[in-house]
Design an enzyme around this catalytic site. Sequence first.
Site, PDB file in Angstrom:
ATOM      1  N   GLY A  17       7.957  -0.578   7.684  1.00 19.91           N
ATOM      2  CA  GLY A  17       7.688  -1.220   6.403  1.00 19.91           C
ATOM      3  C   GLY A  17       8.974  -1.546   5.707  1.00 19.91           C
ATOM      4  N   GLY A  19      10.865  -1.204   2.094  1.00 17.25           N
ATOM      5  CA  GLY A  19      10.815  -0.525   0.802  1.00 17.25           C
ATOM      6  C   GLY A  19      11.708  -1.201  -0.203  1.00 17.25           C
ATOM      7  N   SER A  20      11.906  -0.513  -1.301  1.00 17.87           N
ATOM      8  CA  SER A  20      12.686  -1.113  -2.377  1.00 17.87           C
ATOM      9  C   SER A  20      14.132  -1.344  -1.950  1.00 17.87           C
ATOM     10  CB  SER A  20      12.635  -0.217  -3.598  1.00 17.87           C
ATOM     11  OG  SER A  20      12.909   1.117  -3.226  1.00 17.87           O
ATOM     12  N   PHE A  21      14.603  -0.514  -1.064  1.00 16.40           N
ATOM     13  CA  PHE A  21      16.027  -0.588  -0.742  1.00 16.40           C
ATOM     14  C   PHE A  21      16.328  -1.185   0.623  1.00 16.40           C
ATOM     15  CE2 PHE A  21      17.150   2.690  -4.002  1.00 16.40           C
ATOM     16  CZ  PHE A  21      18.014   1.863  -4.669  1.00 16.40           C
ATOM     17  N   GLY A  22      15.330  -1.236   1.492  1.00 14.36           N
ATOM     18  CA  GLY A  22      15.650  -1.742   2.810  1.00 14.36           C
ATOM     19  C   GLY A  22      14.474  -1.611   3.754  1.00 14.36           C
ATOM     20  N   VAL A  24      12.403   0.109   6.826  1.00 16.68           N
ATOM     21  CA  VAL A  24      12.198   1.419   7.425  1.00 16.68           C
ATOM     22  C   VAL A  24      11.708   1.249   8.860  1.00 16.68           C
ATOM     23  CG1 VAL A  24      11.056   3.647   7.221  1.00 16.68           C
ATOM     24  CG2 VAL A  24      11.569   2.330   5.180  1.00 16.68           C
ATOM     25  N   ASP A 130       8.728   9.425 -10.708  1.00 17.21           N
ATOM     26  CA  ASP A 130       7.978   8.257 -10.242  1.00 17.21           C
ATOM     27  C   ASP A 130       6.804   8.680  -9.368  1.00 17.21           C
ATOM     28  OD1 ASP A 130       7.394   5.602 -10.222  1.00 17.21           O
ATOM     29  OD2 ASP A 130       8.878   5.037  -8.724  1.00 17.21           O
TER      30      ASP A 130
END
Lengths: 684, 371
Positions: A17, A19-22, A24, A130
Amino acid sequence: MADEGVANHYQVLEELGRGSFGVVYKGIDKTTGETVAIKHIDLESSEDDIQEIQQEISVLSTCASNYVTKYKASFLRGHKLWIVMEFLGGGSCLDLLKSGIFNEVQIAIICRELLFGLEYLHSEGKIHRDIKAANVLLSETGKVKLADFGVAAQLTYMKSQRNTFVGTPFWMAPEVIQQAGYDFKADIWSLGITAIELALGEPPHANLHPMKVLFHIPKNSPPRLEGKFSKEFKDFVAQCLVKDPDSRPTAKELLKHRFIRSAGKVEALQELIQRKRMTDARVDHVKHPVYYQETLHNISPKDEADEWVFDTVKSIVPRRGTVRSRKPSSGFAVEDAMRKLDLKDGPLQPNTPGTVRKSTVRRQPSSASRRRSRQNSNGSPRPSLGPKRPLQPDMSFGNSGSTMRLFRRVPSDSSNSGGLASSALEFANENQPPPAYHSPVEPNSKEAMLGRRLYKKALEPCLDELHAQTAASSKREALAKLSDAFALLDAVDPEGAYHLLRNLVSTVSQDTKLNNTFLPQQAAPSSSKTTPVAVTADGNPQGGGTVLVKSRPSTATTATTTTTLAGTPPTPISPSKLVFSQQNPHLMSHHRRRGSLLPQPVSPSSSPEREHFRGDRDRDRENREREREREREKMAAAAAAALEAAKFPGGPAVPGMEHCKALSDLLYTRWTDGLRARWGVVPR
Amino acid sequence: MSFFFGRARARTNTTDLAKQAKDHVTKLDGPQGGAKAEELAKVLAQMKQVLQGTHEAEPNTEQIYQLVTGMIEEDLLYLLAVNLYRLPFESRKDTQVIFSYMFRFRPPTGPQKPEPFALAYVVERRPQVLVELCKGYDHKESATPAGTVLREVLKNEAAAAIILYDDGEEQGSSVRGVGGINPDRPQSGRGVFWNFFDWIDKSSFEVSADAFTTFRELITKHKELVPRYLAVNFDLFFDRYNSVLVQSNSYVTKRQSIKLLGEILLDRANYNIMTAYVDRGEHLKICMNLLRDDRKMVQYEGFHVFKVFVANPHKSVPVQKILIMNRDKLLQFLSHFLEDRTEDEQFIDEREFLIKQIRSLPSAPVAPPQR
């Protein structure tokens, strides 16, 4: 680099998937044979996030709990950071929610496990900040683990508090929003919201705009779980959602709650994972796994001529031709092309330059003519043009969207020949298109007369005024573009302007709330025939903003629309400031789109078109102009809509644009941070 | 009564804790090292609880006072710092908490001291504690807890001075406490501060990143101490900085250190450092090569250092020479430099400004006007 070899310990498999940063990936630790999840973060694409990422790693690496995703290692590979984590095959609760809501038994188990996780974190002085279904992961066997510590905080001292405004609005505790200082209890509130999310499929107020929610949560009584749920469950949620953090129970205390004590074993959660797999299979979701591919960056050998010269002995002969730009850049290409272009064969060169120019001063005051005059008179604009000066810098007629800056930024006082050449080009470039749009369209119908009057009396002064009042350059640019578009429309098709406003008014009047706001004392005028322009303004799929407006309560709408038209928010504390938020992805993408779509009359690529023009210029050109005008108008309308949409960056994803939502949300959070930094308190 | 009793019992416990801990720590190497480590872990957890209190009970100031004095007497801070990497996972975190509380604790009564007394003691009498904490970066186990403590402590100027001026047994080294420091003597480059360059450059990502964060704190926090230090040790510092950090093989180190260099130079307190830095042609060369790095963010950070050279109204002759020699290349290069940053108004303006500056350079270097 101690890190280089470490990457070889892992075999990277398919993508799990993004994600917010990169991205996976699933992977295998070659030394142990263990399956792991590997996050690849491209540091080159992040401006300043290295420290945030470090923070996340340092929080994770100091966690050792069965209720928190295990961190294994992290290392650098070139400009990619690899973070190796425990692999959790069940997916996130948000994913699992897609195949249906959870039942109470399952929720009780998840809440208990989450409370264990929170108890651990809180005893370690960590706040997750969060908690939401998306950040709760399940293992294949049903173990529940907290994930994504991207905004987690580590407190050095137990009693310290935090003020940072982070999290996701729907799940945020009131004290976090109010920024009066908060502690561990903020996570408990988010847990309560998450419980509702699991039971109903979405958090409370999910239909509201996140911005609105921020005002809503602290102001109103806490959400309650309604419906056919047990008393215990409802009470558990109510306990979590106590507004006063001091009276809100701790994780430890909540573990003693009846709802939690009666919860079953985690294995029961495997059912959820099974169900998800069934749904996936039923949907005939043929998944093509995306496999990791090593990206090899071939760095082309640098050209000798490119290197700097530091050797004093070597004498340098300036060789313009041989010095190449390192990357082939569009700007360079265009400039080159421009150089080849003989100004004389520009078909758009005005037939009677002098007169057109004069006559255009009024109708097309915006860019070229005025800027030119400023250049010629060495930087001092004529007094009569003074008030309009703010509109000067950004008028490029969209004729080379991506390279706009190149031309705009070339200084007028350039001294070497190259600079002169380019300013000459700029001159030509600017001159050609305007007259073309200016094929003398004399108002010959009542509508056209009205349209022209509308522009002269209303639109133009309004836009100028707003522009003058606007300070930030990005806002000014947006306004300038809009003004530009209107000027063109007026020049070519005043009737179009008339129809545009007419249709705007009639559509506005059809929406009660809009109507009340804008046309308080007017009866809804009957709508006339619909021009393509109006259709676009209304139904443009790119607009997105219109959709948003409908679901928005009147106060917000007021702010939106006035600002869209007004540019400057009425009061500094108005949330409408967001309209022109520089970072706004909608806005930015819009500029880009606009730039690339606009016709480029002078660009060499349009040469077939030019041939065409030469042939039967008269009739054909007019049609063409009209078409262009419409397109331009579409753009303007889209701009207005996008500006409006831009105001609510955290809004629901436009269908087909979901992939942008994460980014938009991130930017939105940043924006709210900035907002708070600037004004302290946000009105509620 | 029970209240009284509880206190009496607690007193014996807390004084004991430091002694017990010392016992265990010194025997970590012995035949029963494993068992000792476990016992030590328990003692440390207890200590942490005394300092921190629990959710139910507030920490007791008197107990804390006893614990802190006990730890000073037993020299436990030093022992824990030295052995930090050998402690079990949870104990390392506990030790971190213990250090943080210790260095922050001020006795409720007694003379008003400007510093918490454990920290004052360390700074004046036992600077080795801080040096050993820095050496926590030698091991990846101890890097994070040591770094966390250090960053907290380095907010104190005296503590920062201890690390900057540590220079073994040299004259004027901080080894005999903050009072013995002679700031005007140039450093040998063998003190603990200079190890940071290697920790940042050669360690694994986690250690390197943590060490860099501490280094940044150390270099940017103290606006009197550091400029003076940099002035005296100018060549040593920037030679290492440029050769080890700015030209590091690690992308993160390289990018972060260029950025930090920009911050150092543009800090008002470092004005003299900045002017000395931008006078050197060598520095400009390094910087111009960064503009040609194959990674955009490196180019971008490099730009923010480069602009200081060009914007300097008193450019030295060597700097002018380089700029003039490369004038056409620079103009060509800058006009296309990072073109896709179209949203970054400030960058665009600055780039424009540099182009103007370079264009208006004289044809031959002119001696800079007197400042």
